[in-house]
Design an enzyme around this catalytic site. Structure first.
Site, PDB file in Angstrom:
ATOM      1  N   HIS A 423      39.110  12.391  24.174  1.00 47.45           N
ATOM      2  CA  HIS A 423      39.485  11.214  23.386  1.00 47.45           C
ATOM      3  C   HIS A 423      39.154  11.309  21.911  1.00 47.45           C
ATOM      4  O   HIS A 423      39.406  10.373  21.162  1.00 47.45           O
ATOM      5  CB  HIS A 423      38.821   9.961  23.958  1.00 47.45           C
ATOM      6  CG  HIS A 423      39.513   9.443  25.170  1.00 47.45           C
ATOM      7  ND1 HIS A 423      40.553   8.541  25.100  1.00 47.45           N
ATOM      8  CD2 HIS A 423      39.347   9.713  26.480  1.00 47.45           C
ATOM      9  CE1 HIS A 423      40.983   8.275  26.320  1.00 47.45           C
ATOM     10  NE2 HIS A 423      40.267   8.974  27.186  1.00 47.45           N
ATOM     11  N   LYS A 616      40.277  -3.853  15.008  1.00 51.90           N
ATOM     12  CA  LYS A 616      39.827  -2.709  15.806  1.00 51.90           C
ATOM     13  C   LYS A 616      38.354  -2.535  15.527  1.00 51.90           C
ATOM     14  O   LYS A 616      37.807  -3.198  14.645  1.00 51.90           O
ATOM     15  CB  LYS A 616      40.612  -1.453  15.434  1.00 51.90           C
ATOM     16  CG  LYS A 616      40.692  -1.179  13.924  1.00 51.90           C
ATOM     17  CD  LYS A 616      41.575   0.024  13.606  1.00 51.90           C
ATOM     18  CE  LYS A 616      43.055  -0.302  13.578  1.00 51.90           C
ATOM     19  NZ  LYS A 616      43.895   0.700  14.199  1.00 51.90           N
ATOM     20  N   ARG A 617      37.686  -1.659  16.285  1.00 48.48           N
ATOM     21  CA  ARG A 617      36.286  -1.391  15.982  1.00 48.48           C
ATOM     22  C   ARG A 617      36.130  -1.005  14.516  1.00 48.48           C
ATOM     23  O   ARG A 617      37.004  -0.347  13.952  1.00 48.48           O
ATOM     24  CB  ARG A 617      35.763  -0.251  16.877  1.00 48.48           C
ATOM     25  CG  ARG A 617      35.533  -0.689  18.309  1.00 48.48           C
ATOM     26  CD  ARG A 617      34.515  -1.795  18.403  1.00 48.48           C
ATOM     27  NE  ARG A 617      33.181  -1.327  18.100  1.00 48.48           N
ATOM     28  CZ  ARG A 617      32.172  -1.307  18.969  1.00 48.48           C
ATOM     29  NH1 ARG A 617      32.344  -1.757  20.197  1.00 48.48           N
ATOM     30  NH2 ARG A 617      30.999  -0.865  18.607  1.00 48.48           N
ATOM     31  N   LYS A 622      38.228   4.692  10.426  1.00 50.37           N
ATOM     32  CA  LYS A 622      39.375   3.783  10.520  1.00 50.37           C
ATOM     33  C   LYS A 622      39.701   3.125   9.173  1.00 50.37           C
ATOM     34  O   LYS A 622      40.751   2.516   8.998  1.00 50.37           O
ATOM     35  CB  LYS A 622      39.116   2.721  11.590  1.00 50.37           C
ATOM     36  CG  LYS A 622      39.116   3.278  13.019  1.00 50.37           C
ATOM     37  CD  LYS A 622      38.752   2.188  14.030  1.00 50.37           C
ATOM     38  CE  LYS A 622      38.679   2.667  15.463  1.00 50.37           C
ATOM     39  NZ  LYS A 622      39.991   2.742  16.147  1.00 50.37           N
ATOM     40  N   THR A 727      45.817   2.626  20.248  1.00 47.27           N
ATOM     41  CA  THR A 727      46.716   1.932  21.169  1.00 47.27           C
ATOM     42  C   THR A 727      47.130   0.588  20.599  1.00 47.27           C
ATOM     43  O   THR A 727      48.165   0.047  20.992  1.00 47.27           O
ATOM     44  CB  THR A 727      46.060   1.710  22.541  1.00 47.27           C
ATOM     45  OG1 THR A 727      44.748   1.189  22.357  1.00 47.27           O
ATOM     46  CG2 THR A 727      46.011   2.994  23.337  1.00 47.27           C
ATOM     47  N   LYS A 731      50.676  -1.892  20.596  1.00 48.50           N
ATOM     48  CA  LYS A 731      50.776  -3.325  20.926  1.00 48.50           C
ATOM     49  C   LYS A 731      51.491  -4.080  19.809  1.00 48.50           C
ATOM     50  O   LYS A 731      52.318  -4.957  20.070  1.00 48.50           O
ATOM     51  CB  LYS A 731      49.385  -3.918  21.129  1.00 48.50           C
ATOM     52  CG  LYS A 731      48.560  -3.254  22.225  1.00 48.50           C
ATOM     53  CD  LYS A 731      47.093  -3.717  22.130  1.00 48.50           C
ATOM     54  CE  LYS A 731      46.166  -2.839  22.934  1.00 48.50           C
ATOM     55  NZ  LYS A 731      44.744  -3.034  22.567  1.00 48.50           N
TER      56      LYS A 731
HETATM   57  C1  LIG Z   1      43.838  -2.259  21.961  1.00 44.39           C
HETATM   58  C2  LIG Z   1      42.464  -2.671  21.657  1.00 44.39           C
HETATM   59  C3  LIG Z   1      41.610  -1.825  20.953  1.00 44.39           C
HETATM   60  C4  LIG Z   1      42.051  -0.479  20.425  1.00 44.39           C
HETATM   61  O1  LIG Z   1      42.483  -0.651  19.093  1.00 44.39           O
HETATM   62  P1  LIG Z   1      42.797   0.608  18.144  1.00 44.39           P
HETATM   63  O2  LIG Z   1      43.397  -0.030  16.941  1.00 44.39           O
HETATM   64  O3  LIG Z   1      43.754   1.466  18.878  1.00 44.39           O
HETATM   65  O4  LIG Z   1      41.500   1.245  17.866  1.00 44.39           O
HETATM   66  C5  LIG Z   1      40.327  -2.251  20.701  1.00 44.39           C
HETATM   67  N1  LIG Z   1      39.895  -3.460  21.110  1.00 44.39           N
HETATM   68  C6  LIG Z   1      40.686  -4.307  21.779  1.00 44.39           C
HETATM   69  C7  LIG Z   1      40.155  -5.635  22.185  1.00 44.39           C
HETATM   70  C8  LIG Z   1      41.999  -3.950  22.074  1.00 44.39           C
HETATM   71  O5  LIG Z   1      42.780  -4.800  22.757  1.00 44.39           O
END
Ligand SMILES: *Cc1c(COP(=O)(O)O)cnc(C)c1O
Length: 884
Positions: A423, A616-617, A622, A727, A731
């Site tokens: 990952h 995101k985190r 990032k 991911t 979305k």
């Molecule tokens: C999809 C999702 C992530 C992943 O986000 P990235 O932008 O791909 O790092 C993290 N936290 C939650 C709650 C998510 O639904």
């Protein structure tokens, strides 16, 4: 029962990338096991008296009556809910608030899930079908209620039923707490994949830990700092887990070990400390299918009640203390994402988890009464990152020490069983455990790892004689003080297939991370499975208005299980009437988010602003830092403009959300800066209509479900080569939001799918990164004036006490800037300008967003799971027959 099990979901077509590395991996494809024409191997007829104790007729009539209570008309549903109100909750009607109504309704849903779970598991067991086991230390499930209603196809009658009982569906949904057993992307991926396996009728169990404390709750204090508080998700009884107290397993730590004869014979492991692993099952319903897979989450218990010796010796305290210590194993989820802290308790968690899970799987296998060599024909185990890598030596130990299998045959079984998903290529995230720690905790496993290593190194030496550097690179043990076990190397050699999670990432895995192993094991050992997300949660559930428009337009809801069907929307992309409806959905979602912002932050925002999201985190790679610097730049520009010019510019709402690891100082400063900037800008009356900033606390799956459908632009701006896939980019694009991103992770493939013209790309590409970093190192960089202007503004105190942010600003200068913010900043501002310009032409913008959604089919987790099933797991869907 009628839960929609009769509507056959069509199997989505897997889309395969033309990827040179992507040939079938498994040189020894596991044999498909024998099945009758129906795919069903009956255990042989059983006498009724073997099945039912007592009177079979009484049982059958009782079962039929009980099934009746699961009918899905409104009256039956209400009767079921009231049954739980009266008995399980022991409440009277006047005493039912939203929480009680949620609990009763959820318990009635749970009854349905358990019924389907039973049917599924009985069927799979009788059919002796192969199962996939998805080992993931995290499952970020979010809420379960709404999702279960949709998947069971009973949302409508529940809606009506609740109304009749005086409750509003949305309010009831809102009282549920998220199941936050994960940090971010990796845990959410596991949740999407389990949803897909059920929906696709692929027999699958997830294995994980049941943390008493999941991911912490994030609070923002008055200075804008993140404060972590525990999230007691189990405080109100959790209806989605079923305790299996009678299936507890004993897990051993420490003790003494002896290797077998010549290193390869059966060894021993004695003494030590036993801890109990208690399973809790979380049913995972498929969409409109009866298949209900399982996530088994282990909870640690002390063995005190068994420890009679100590108890009787008067050493009661010690016995209790030991038990309490045992329970700490599953007390808390480690809150670091993409970072390895190397804590002993974490290693304990990992072993506890994989040992309990393998114990379970082997117990199930023994009942089949077939030779161990057939183990991989019945079991495929996917390692979600290196966290479960100890499963490799643990299965060796079971096979060699306990089952008396010859070493070489055991190794063959192990390699055919496991496959490993990498990952990240970030070096700080690659797991290593110190040899003394492993030896202390798991002495027998260390011996086994050494033996595996010895075999491998001998083999490598034969192929590449006298290449000591190669041996040192490939060894499972890194030399040094202390020596370290390299978990990724172990995962690679103990698996039959290694995959990355996006085309670029899988390429980097082979080129940068494991080039020696590619040479040694062959290209076919490696491959790519690009991540995907489930359209059930990430469109149907989170964006009901858009989902309805899509279904009405396509004339069918088949897209929910076959996302390629969205392609049918492209022919309406220029249709004015359709565009209007499409835009209206976005506006409704925008208003929903604005309401949420107002309710949580007390902030009134322009309800027609372009919504620019980064959620995101929080991590330096990032680059939320670059985003907020860009916001400051925009603010400074706006301040310089005349009010009339300002009016001409597209108004913006910048939305941030995300948690930082509690010990990650720089990430926490980024949060503080976002909040400081937000405070200054939102208080500026001249600017308010043109720009506002919201940092929404406590990012979670449920919050994502509100934010994602509202976005016009979302930012996925990691330094090229650092984000494995991402991911949330999927979305957003699925919900008609356009991406602003770097050429990193899955962004590249998303652009290929939706068209370059529908993505705003900027920044340097992966091959540029090393030389840019070197330039920083040698102080050979020119900082753009725009960046310096922003830095000066922060240093001037425009956003509060300036000194606070110095350590963060310091990451940009003095030979650092490891994530190349200064190198990409101008290009980033340029891309933002293009966004502004493109947004002015609304018909063209809406067309882009329609095309974006329409072409996201290949990013369905259904596609990804089917690809795993075909190329890695060698397993086929098996539909539960009507009369099962
Ligand atoms: C999809 C999702 C992530 C992943 O986000 P990235 O932008 O791909 O790092 C993290 N936290 C939650 C709650 C998510 O639904």
């Amino acid at each position: 029962m009628s839960n929609g099990a009769d509507s056959t979901p069509t199997t989505p077509k897997a889309t395969h990338e033309a990827n040179p590395f992507e040939k079938l991996a498994n040189p020894r494809r596991v044999r498909a096991h024998k099945r009758s024409a129906t795919g069903f191997i009956p255990e042989g007829p059983k006498k009724l008296s073997e099945i039912f104790p007592g009177d079979a007729k009484a049982w059958k009539s009782a079962i039929a009556k009980n099934a009746e209570s699961l009918k899905t008309d409104v009256d039956s549903i209400n009767a079921q809910i009231v049954h739980h109100v009266e008995t399980t909750l022991a409440r009277a009607a006047f005493n039912v608030d939203e929480m009680a109504m949620y609990q009763a309704a959820a318990l009635s849903v749970r009854d349905r899930l358990i019924h389907n779970w039973d049917v599924t598991q009985t069927f799979h067991t009788q059919a002796r079908t192969k199962r996939v086991y998805y080992f993931s230390l995290e499952y970020l499930l979010g809420r379960g209620y709404d999702n279960a209603l949709l998947n069971l196809g009973v949302r409508q009658p529940y809606n009506e039923g609740l109304k009749g009982l005086g409750f509003n569906m949305e309010d009831v949904i809102d009282v549920e707490r998220d199941m936050g057993l994960g940090n971010g992307g990796l845990g959410r991926l596991a949740a999407c994949y389990l949803d897909s396996t059920s929906t696709l009728d692929i027999p699958c169990w997830g294995y994980t830990l049941r943390y008493s404390q999941g991911i912490f709750k994030q609070i923002i204090d008055s200075s804008g700092n993140q404060v972590e508080v525990p999230d007691p998700w189990l405080e109100n009884q959790n209806p989605w887990e079923i305790p299996r107290l009678d299936n507890a397993v004993e897990i051993k730590f420490h003790g003494e070990a002896t290797p077998g004869e010549g290193g390869k014979g059966p060894g021993t492991w004695t003494g030590g400390l036993d801890v109990l692993a208690v399973p809790y099952d979380i049913p995972v319903p498929g969409y409109k299918t009866q298949t209900t897979n399982n996530i088994r989450a282990w909870s640690a218990r002390g063995k005190v009640s068994f420890d009679l010796a100590k108890f009787n010796a008067g050493d009661y305290d010690a016995a209790v203390r030991e038990a309490e210590e045992a329970e700490t194993i599953t007390r808390v989820l480690y809150p670091n994402e993409n970072f390895d802290k190397g804590k002993a308790l974490r290693l304990k968690q990992q072993y506890f988890w994989v040992a309990a899970s393998l114990h379970d799987i082997c117990r199930r296998f023994r009942k089949l009464r077939v030779p161990w060599s057939e183990f991989p024909d019945y079991n495929a185990i996917q390692l979600n990152d290196t966290h479960p890598t100890l499963a490799i030596p643990e299965l060796m130990r079971i096979l060699v020490d306990e089952e008396g299998q010859p070493w070489d045959e055991a190794w063959e079984i192990v390699r055919r069983t496991f496959s490993y998903t990498n990952h990240t290529v970030l070096s700080e995230a690659l797991e290593k455990w110190s040899v003394p720690l492993v030896e202390w905790l798991l002495p027998r496993h260390l011996q086994i790892i050494y033996e595996i290593n010895l075999d491998m190194l001998k083999d490598v030496e034969k192929k590449w004689p006298n290449d000591r550097a190669r041996l040192a690179r490939m060894s499972l043990i890194e030399e040094g003080y202390p020596k370290m076990v390299r978990m990724a190397n172990l995962a690679v050699v103990g698996s039959h297939r290694v995959n990355g999670v996006a085309a670029l990432h899988s390429h980097l895995v082979q080129q940068d991370l494991f080039p020696d192993f590619v040479e040694y094991l062959g290209r076919d050992h490696f491959g790519n499975v690009t991540n995907g997300v489930t359209a059930r949660r990430w469109l149907l559930q989170c964006n009901p208005s858009l989902a309805k428009l899509i279904t009405d337009t396509l004339g069918s809801d088949e897209w929910v299980v076959n996302l390629d069907k969205l392609e049918g929307l492209t022919k309406y992309a220029k249709d004015k009437a359709f565009q209007k409806k499409w835009a209206a959905c976005k506006q409704a979602n925008r208003e929903r988010l604005c309401d949420y912002i107002e309710a949580t932050l007390g902030l009134t925002v322009n309800r027609h602003a372009l919504i620019d999201v980064q959620v995101k985190r929080i991590h330096e790679y990032k680059r939320q830092f670059m985003n907020i610097l860009g916001v400051i730049f925009r603010y400074l520009q706006l301040k310089k403009m005349s009010p009339a010019d300002r009016k001409r510019l597209v108004p913006r709402l910048s939305v941030f959300a995300g948690k930082a690891a509690p010990g990650y100082y720089i990430a926490k400063l980024i949060i503080r800066l976002c909040n400081a900037v937000s405070k200054t800008i939102n208080a500026d009356k001249d600017i308010r209509e043109s720009l506002s900033v919201a940092f929404l606390p406590d990012y979670s799956v449920s919050l994502a479900e509100i934010i994602i459908p509202a976005s016009d632009i979302s930012e996925h701006i990691s330094t090229a080569g650092t984000e494995a896939s991402g991911t949330s980019n999927m979305k957003f694009a699925l919900n008609g939001g356009l991406l602003l991103g770097t050429l990193d992770g899955a962004n590249i493939e998303i652009a290929e799918a939706v068209g370059d013209e529908n993505v705003f790309f900027f920044g340097h590409v992966t091959p540029d990164v090393p030389k840019l970093r070197r330039a920083h190192h040698f102080g050979e960089v020119q900082y753009p004036a725009e960046l310096l202007e922003v830095v000066d503004a922060i240093r001037s105190g425009m956003f509060g006490e300036a000194g606070v942010f110095e350590p963060l600003l310091g990451t940009l200068f003095e030979g650092k800037d490891h994530y190349l913010v200064s190198d990409d900043f101008l290009s980033y501002l340029q891309a933002q300008k293009m966004v502004d310009e493109a947004y002015v032409d609304q018909p063209s913008w809406v067309e882009k967003t329609i095309n974006s959604t329409a072409r996201m089919g290949r990013f369905a987790s259904d596609r990804a799971v089917l690809q795993y099933a075909e190329e890695i797991w060698n397993i086929e869907p098996i539909k539960i027959p009507q009369d099962a």
